[in-house]
Design a protein around this motif. Structure first.
Motif, PDB file in Angstrom:
ATOM      1  N   ASN A 169       0.830  -1.206   0.000  1.00 12.71           N
ATOM      2  CA  ASN A 169       0.000   0.000   0.000  1.00 12.71           C
ATOM      3  C   ASN A 169       0.866   1.258   0.000  1.00 12.71           C
ATOM      4  O   ASN A 169       0.544   2.261  -0.636  1.00 12.71           O
ATOM      5  N   HIS A 175      -3.282   4.529  -6.325  1.00 12.24           N
ATOM      6  CA  HIS A 175      -4.315   4.971  -5.382  1.00 12.24           C
ATOM      7  C   HIS A 175      -4.091   6.392  -4.873  1.00 12.24           C
ATOM      8  O   HIS A 175      -4.971   6.970  -4.251  1.00 12.24           O
ATOM      9  N   HIS A 180      -6.400   9.360  -1.917  1.00 14.19           N
ATOM     10  CA  HIS A 180      -5.896  10.532  -1.178  1.00 14.19           C
ATOM     11  C   HIS A 180      -6.079  11.804  -2.015  1.00 14.19           C
ATOM     12  O   HIS A 180      -5.204  12.669  -2.046  1.00 14.19           O
ATOM     13  N   ASP A 297      -5.830   4.717   4.267  1.00 13.87           N
ATOM     14  CA  ASP A 297      -5.268   3.464   3.746  1.00 13.87           C
ATOM     15  C   ASP A 297      -5.707   2.248   4.558  1.00 13.87           C
ATOM     16  O   ASP A 297      -5.999   1.190   4.014  1.00 13.87           O
TER      17      ASP A 297
HETATM   18 CO    CO Z   1      -2.010   5.550   0.689  1.00 18.27          CO
END
Ligand code: CO
Ligand code: FES
Length: 339
Positions: A169, A175, A180, A297
């Protein structure tokens, strides 16, 4: 008798265990959290007692007294020796039992009265433990001793997930602007720039130049261009060093992230936010920024199935911007760390 069999069984299991993660260094906690008196930590499902000897050196024992299986972390340290809470058998830093108070003064202490000792080092304000024979050194954090850097430790992340999920992650680019949005990118600009991954000696190296929003707070250094180059070094099995350089200001931030695999489904992440600017400033804004990201996350990562990264690449759908994820799976698998 049964107790001895149980304890011997555990010790034999240590020496016979085929868990390849035993042969790597893992962070077990911040140095500052370990005093002279023993503290229990759990690493790879094993309870450990970490304490400090008379020189202040960190020591790590299996949290188990060979006499009656009491947790040695309940014991007390004095004069650099650890005395078990139950009957006072007293061990030195190497695990040798020096005294058994119930024996006559001139009776020898049996050689089998030993604590099980593991390799233990301190680096970067963290205590690291290897439960077997290390296959690689403790990961590099070159800015740690470099002048002109300030390091802010974030509170440890305790997540209900396997360690590789937490590591992945941290380095998943796709992502950033989506999950975010507004903090590490934007939903208007999600294309992942092309990048190559070099895998060598248990490390993955890759670089990526991307645009970050000149948001309030942490990214106010990104300047009008907002361009930032990120140089990553992922050290197997669970550590990442990320140096980010803002093009407009030439300033750098460094993230050092190392994960303790408590068990197959619980992991604890230790993270430094380091910077070469604002050296007298308050660390809180940097730490809070990281906390905000980590909470976004955590919810996602704890939901991922299967809990372990799949070994078979065909079990997931990888596209070209998932190069690091693919390289990470291959590298873990080459060391037998993905089964
Ligand atoms: Co992240
Ligand atoms: Fe530790 Fe007896 S159980 S001294």
């Amino acid at each position: 008798m049964a107790n001895q069999t149980y304890i011997r069984g555990l010790i034999e299991q240590e020496s016979r265990s085929t868990d390849p993660l035993l042969d790597w260094w893992h962070p077990v906690g911040w140095s500052a959290d370990f005093g002279e008196q023993p503290t229990q930590v759990v690493l790879l499902g094993r309870a450990l007692a970490v304490w400090r000897d008379a020189d202040g050196a960190a020591r790590c024992f299996r949290d188990l007294c060979v006499h009656r299986g009491t947790a040695l972390s309940l014991g007390k340290v004095s004069d650099g020796k650890l005395a078990c809470a139950y009957h006072g058998w007293t061990y030195d830093g190497r695990g040798k039992c020096l005294a058994i108070p119930q024996l006559a003064a001139d009776a020898p202490v049996p050689a089998s009265a030993r604590a099980l000792v593991f390799a233990c080092e301190e680096r970067y304000g963290l205590v690291w433990v290897c439960l077997g024979t290390p296959r690689a050194p403790i990961p590099d954090f070159p800015e740690w001793d470099a002048p002109g850097f300030r390091h802010a430790a974030c509170p440890p992340y305790a997540w209900q997930c396997a360690a590789p999920r937490m590591v992945e992650n941290f380095t998943d680019f796709g992502h950033l602007g989506w999950l975010h949005d507004g903090l590490l990118g934007s939903r208007d600009d999600l294309e992942v720039p092309d990048h190559a991954v070099q895998t060598e000696d248990g490390t993955l190296r890759y670089s990526l130049t991307m645009r970050v929003p000149a948001a309030e707070g942490i990214n106010d250094l990104s300047g009008p261009n907002g361009l930032m180059t990120n140089d990553y070094v992922l050290s197997l099995p669970h550590a990442i060093h990320l140096r980010s350089r803002y093009h407009d200001t030439g300033r750098s931030r460094v993230l050092f992230f190392a994960v303790r695999p408590d068990s197959a489904t619980v992991s604890t992440g230790f993270c430094y936010q380091s910077r070469d600017f604002d050296l007298d400033g308050d660390d809180r804004r940097y730490v809070e920024f990281q906390e905000t990201l980590a909470e976004q996350d955590r919810v996602v990562v704890e939901s991922q199935r299967p809990e372990e990264l799949p070994l078979d690449l065909a079990d997931e759908l990888h596209l070209k911007f998932d190069r690091v994820a693919v390289a990470y799976r291959k590298a873990l698998s080459a060391y037998g760390l993905l089964t």
